[in-house]
Design a protein around this motif. Structure first.
Motif, mmCIF file in Angstrom:
data_model
loop_
_atom_site.group_PDB
_atom_site.id
_atom_site.type_symbol
_atom_site.label_atom_id
_atom_site.label_comp_id
_atom_site.label_asym_id
_atom_site.label_seq_id
_atom_site.Cartn_x
_atom_site.Cartn_y
_atom_site.Cartn_z
ATOM 1 N N VAL A 144 -53.869 0.825 -7.781
ATOM 2 C CA VAL A 144 -53.822 -0.057 -7.804
ATOM 3 C C VAL A 144 -52.553 -0.278 -8.329
ATOM 4 O O VAL A 144 -51.807 0.571 -8.873
ATOM 5 C CB VAL A 144 -54.812 -1.279 -8.686
ATOM 6 N N ASP A 154 -50.291 -1.782 -10.917
ATOM 7 C CA ASP A 154 -50.126 -3.169 -12.143
ATOM 8 C C ASP A 154 -48.660 -3.763 -11.932
ATOM 9 O O ASP A 154 -48.141 -3.295 -11.754
ATOM 10 C CB ASP A 154 -49.366 -2.162 -13.302
ATOM 11 N N GLU A 155 -49.421 -5.161 -11.998
ATOM 12 C CA GLU A 155 -48.518 -6.608 -12.341
ATOM 13 C C GLU A 155 -47.009 -6.199 -13.135
ATOM 14 O O GLU A 155 -46.521 -7.337 -13.132
ATOM 15 C CB GLU A 155 -49.080 -7.380 -12.459
ATOM 16 N N ALA A 173 -57.238 3.337 -10.621
ATOM 17 C CA ALA A 173 -57.989 2.401 -11.907
ATOM 18 C C ALA A 173 -58.895 2.640 -12.635
ATOM 19 O O ALA A 173 -59.859 3.643 -11.786
ATOM 20 C CB ALA A 173 -58.499 0.867 -10.198
ATOM 21 N N TYR A 179 -63.166 -1.439 -12.479
ATOM 22 C CA TYR A 179 -61.821 -2.388 -11.646
ATOM 23 C C TYR A 179 -61.995 -3.266 -10.625
ATOM 24 O O TYR A 179 -62.140 -2.239 -9.599
ATOM 25 C CB TYR A 179 -61.146 -1.677 -11.936
ATOM 26 N N SER A 201 -59.557 -5.095 -8.271
ATOM 27 C CA SER A 201 -58.129 -5.870 -7.702
ATOM 28 C C SER A 201 -57.705 -7.036 -6.778
ATOM 29 O O SER A 201 -58.615 -7.045 -5.572
ATOM 30 C CB SER A 201 -57.450 -4.792 -7.222
ATOM 31 N N ASN A 202 -57.406 -8.400 -7.567
ATOM 32 C CA ASN A 202 -56.940 -8.599 -6.436
ATOM 33 C C ASN A 202 -55.842 -8.686 -5.260
ATOM 34 O O ASN A 202 -54.950 -9.738 -4.450
ATOM 35 C CB ASN A 202 -57.002 -10.560 -6.922
ATOM 36 N N ASP A 203 -55.223 -7.381 -5.147
ATOM 37 C CA ASP A 203 -54.654 -7.324 -4.616
ATOM 38 C C ASP A 203 -54.760 -7.189 -2.695
ATOM 39 O O ASP A 203 -55.715 -6.683 -2.925
ATOM 40 C CB ASP A 203 -53.615 -5.401 -5.235
ATOM 41 N N GLN A 238 -54.108 -1.701 -0.719
ATOM 42 C CA GLN A 238 -54.554 -0.616 -1.112
ATOM 43 C C GLN A 238 -53.730 0.304 -0.620
ATOM 44 O O GLN A 238 -52.927 0.447 0.153
ATOM 45 C CB GLN A 238 -55.853 -0.043 0.002
ATOM 46 N N THR A 294 -55.629 -6.843 -18.641
ATOM 47 C CA THR A 294 -55.305 -5.441 -18.051
ATOM 48 C C THR A 294 -54.229 -5.030 -18.233
ATOM 49 O O THR A 294 -52.930 -6.238 -17.408
ATOM 50 C CB THR A 294 -56.324 -5.388 -16.511
ATOM 51 N N ALA A 318 -53.911 -1.376 -15.304
ATOM 52 C CA ALA A 318 -54.546 -0.483 -14.579
ATOM 53 C C ALA A 318 -55.989 -0.486 -15.728
ATOM 54 O O ALA A 318 -57.128 0.174 -15.469
ATOM 55 C CB ALA A 318 -54.721 0.248 -13.380
#
Length: 315
Positions: A49, A51-52, A60, A64, A66-68, A71, A193, A196
């Motif tokens: 994932v 990380d924002e 991850a 977890y 993810s809204n991303d 992939q 988070t 991750a």
């Protein structure tokens, strides 16, 4: 044969469509191993994932979601489309220095594809410039210093509910009289988070600052004050204030919260600096009091000043 030996020096075997070790095999004390396969790099976690906060690609944690919409996957820097390695690339590939614990890194190219596609065609991810980066075995302890560096900014951005402000009397008070102010604030938990990893934060109110709106203030102080019964309004308290002038004043309470955080259910660690969260301004109207003496009461003189039927009473 010479090319084959060069591949062995970095741990590669040039045989397609099977898993090859890039680093030493895992032992009982170190169950996580990095492996090379046709679909990319496996580091004990197949779900990567972005990380924002850091923008990096990280493993991850279990469970977890993810809204991303994308992939991600890592491929050896010198891998070609059929799963083999480009031998002439090996001499020029990025050198990854070992970690502090001696674990070697793997030079990889990160690639991206839409998340809903099961067997996608991968394209180079440009988030890091598209060049090779170093990938290491998954080790949660390596993330702790990075999380510690990000935790203060994350804490300051939390939707912490500030303390609430109450004034006695309110919304009107008298000039020169003590107006009692007190606060109410509660401890608040948050789950976020970072890199991750699951972070649990507890924000605890510890100090208060009172800005009375006339240029004077009190605090920061650990005193939150408290309510007074109505028959004691006007008494001086540790958080009360006497206004010297009439008018409308916006009073603001700032609550200072101290935080602790834990990573993936680990021990609570202190967040270095306090977070400051202010309540919306509350307007207090300060009036002046006037005292007059009268010879009779309103029963005797219903038209007298201040009586319901008098000139002042009809205003």
């Amino acid at each position: 044969m010479k090319s084959h030996n060069r591949a062995l020096m970095i741990g590669f075997c040039v045989v397609p469509f099977v898993v090859f070790p890039l680093v030493a095999e895992a032992t009982a004390k170190d169950p996580i191993a990095v492996g090379y396969e046709e679909k990319g790099i496996d580091v004990g976690a197949t779900n990567w994932v972005r990380d924002e906060d850091s923008g990096e690609i990280v493993p991850a944690p279990p469970g977890y979601v993810s809204n991303d919409p994308n992939q991600y996957n890592a491929f050896p820097q010198c891998q070609v489309d059929d799963g083999n390695l480009a031998i002439d690339c090996l001499a020029k590939q990025r050198v990854c220095p070992p970690r502090a614990d001696g674990k070697p890194g793997v030079p990889v190219i990160w690639k991206v594809a839409p998340r809903e596609i099961a067997n996608p065609t991968w394209t180079d991810w440009q988030g890091n410039g598209g060049g090779p980066t170093c990938l290491y075995d998954k080790n949660p302890e390596d993330l702790l210093p990075r999380i510690a560096a990000l935790i203060q900014r994350a804490f300051d951005r939390l939707p912490v509910v500030p303390g609430t402000l109450t004034a006695q009397p309110s919304p009107h008070t008298l000039r020169g009289a003590e107006t009692n102010f007190y606060a109410k604030a509660a401890e608040q938990p948050f789950d976020i988070t970072i890199l991750a990893q699951k972070i649990h934060i507890i924000a605890k109110p510890v100090q208060y600052r009172w800005d009375y709106g006339d240029g004077t203030s009190l605090g920061p102080t650990t005193t939150m004050g408290g309510p007074l019964p109505q028959d004691r309004w006007g008494e001086k308290t540790r958080t009360s204030h006497a206004y010297a002038a009439t008018g409308d004043f916006d009073v603001v309470l700032t609550t200072y919260f101290q935080g602790t955080y834990s990573v993936n259910g680990g021990p609570n660690l202190p967040i270095p600096n306090q977070g400051q969260f202010s309540s919306p301004p509350q307007t207090v109207s300060v009036w002046r009091s006037v005292t007059r003496n009268y010879a009779d009461d309103c029963n005797t003189n219903p038209q007298g000043e201040g009586c319901p039927g008098g000139a002042q009473g009809n205003r």
